[in-house]
Write a protein that holds these residues in place. Sequence first.
Motif, PDB file in Angstrom:
ATOM      1  N   GLY A  17       0.794  -1.220   0.000  1.00 35.34           N
ATOM      2  CA  GLY A  17       0.000   0.000   0.000  1.00 35.34           C
ATOM      3  C   GLY A  17       0.827   1.271   0.000  1.00 35.34           C
ATOM      4  N   GLU A  18       2.148   1.149   0.203  1.00 38.67           N
ATOM      5  CA  GLU A  18       3.070   2.294   0.118  1.00 38.67           C
ATOM      6  C   GLU A  18       4.220   1.883  -0.799  1.00 38.67           C
ATOM      7  N   ALA A 198      -5.208  -6.808  -7.378  1.00 40.07           N
ATOM      8  CA  ALA A 198      -5.630  -6.816  -5.973  1.00 40.07           C
ATOM      9  C   ALA A 198      -5.744  -8.234  -5.431  1.00 40.07           C
ATOM     10  N   PRO A 220      -1.085   5.921  -7.613  1.00 36.07           N
ATOM     11  CA  PRO A 220      -1.969   5.952  -6.443  1.00 36.07           C
ATOM     12  C   PRO A 220      -2.947   4.772  -6.406  1.00 36.07           C
ATOM     13  N   GLU A 221      -3.465   4.382  -7.562  1.00 35.88           N
ATOM     14  CA  GLU A 221      -4.371   3.239  -7.590  1.00 35.88           C
ATOM     15  C   GLU A 221      -3.621   1.952  -7.283  1.00 35.88           C
ATOM     16  N   ALA A 223      -1.180   1.647  -5.306  1.00 39.48           N
ATOM     17  CA  ALA A 223      -1.032   1.640  -3.854  1.00 39.48           C
ATOM     18  C   ALA A 223      -2.314   1.152  -3.183  1.00 39.48           C
ATOM     19  N   ASN A 224      -3.451   1.643  -3.640  1.00 34.25           N
ATOM     20  CA  ASN A 224      -4.724   1.236  -3.056  1.00 34.25           C
ATOM     21  C   ASN A 224      -5.016  -0.250  -3.268  1.00 34.25           C
TER      22      ASN A 224
END
Length: 254
Positions: A17-18, A198, A220-221, A223-224
């Motif tokens: 996530g980071e 995911a 950013p996506e 990371a999510n």
Amino acid sequence: MTQAEKARAFHALHKKGEPLVLYNIWDAGSAKAVAEAGAKAIATGSWSVAAAQGYADGQALPLDTLLAIAARITASVDLPVSIDFEGGYAKRPEFLAPNIAGLIAAGAVGLNFEDQVVGGDGLHSIEDQAHRIAAIRAVADETGIPLFINARTDVFLKSDPADHASHMKEATDRCDVYAEAGASGFFIPGLTDPDLIARICDHTDLPVNAYMKAGAPAIPEMANLGVARISHGPGPYREAMQALTASAGAVYGS
């Protein structure tokens, strides 16, 4: 930092996530440029390293040349360095081991290691690739360097994106076996579907490395979705060469 300290720091940069963002380089000069831009770690791309020396990808670049380039990169930046080592320049574990020792001696703290048969067809069997990964881990343990083994699967690169969902079981099976053999991370180049990325991230405790390409989710996506590492592959080299060609064209009037 010592090489072992750099290796531990490199491991710590992989956070679900980071994501650690790697803008892949090809020589000491490009490594210094990316380091000065604020990178936390340096990683090569095999295609770019080979192209910069006038070779094709796929282990056409001589191993001695690659190790010399790796040594210049690690000597030029005070950051952890991971080398894209393709298939390790050997198929059998006993022949792979000395190549890994040479890579560690060059100062690398990580490597990409792929499961396609370089110069052949298809992928190594899960069992064979597990033995190969275990051989790498054994060499690293002997040297005392906690090498980051980024186990790459080419399941998705070797298949049509429309069929990627049907290859998920093979991918997760490979992930599990590679982790058991000593892999530190799992690299899934070619996979761009957010839901499938995911699912891979949710399936494993290994940090998952995704690849930036056309159609891939933005950082950013990623990371999510739970990605822990993002690679740019040959994109930076291609962009740099296009800029060089354009600048030279302005000089020569072409």
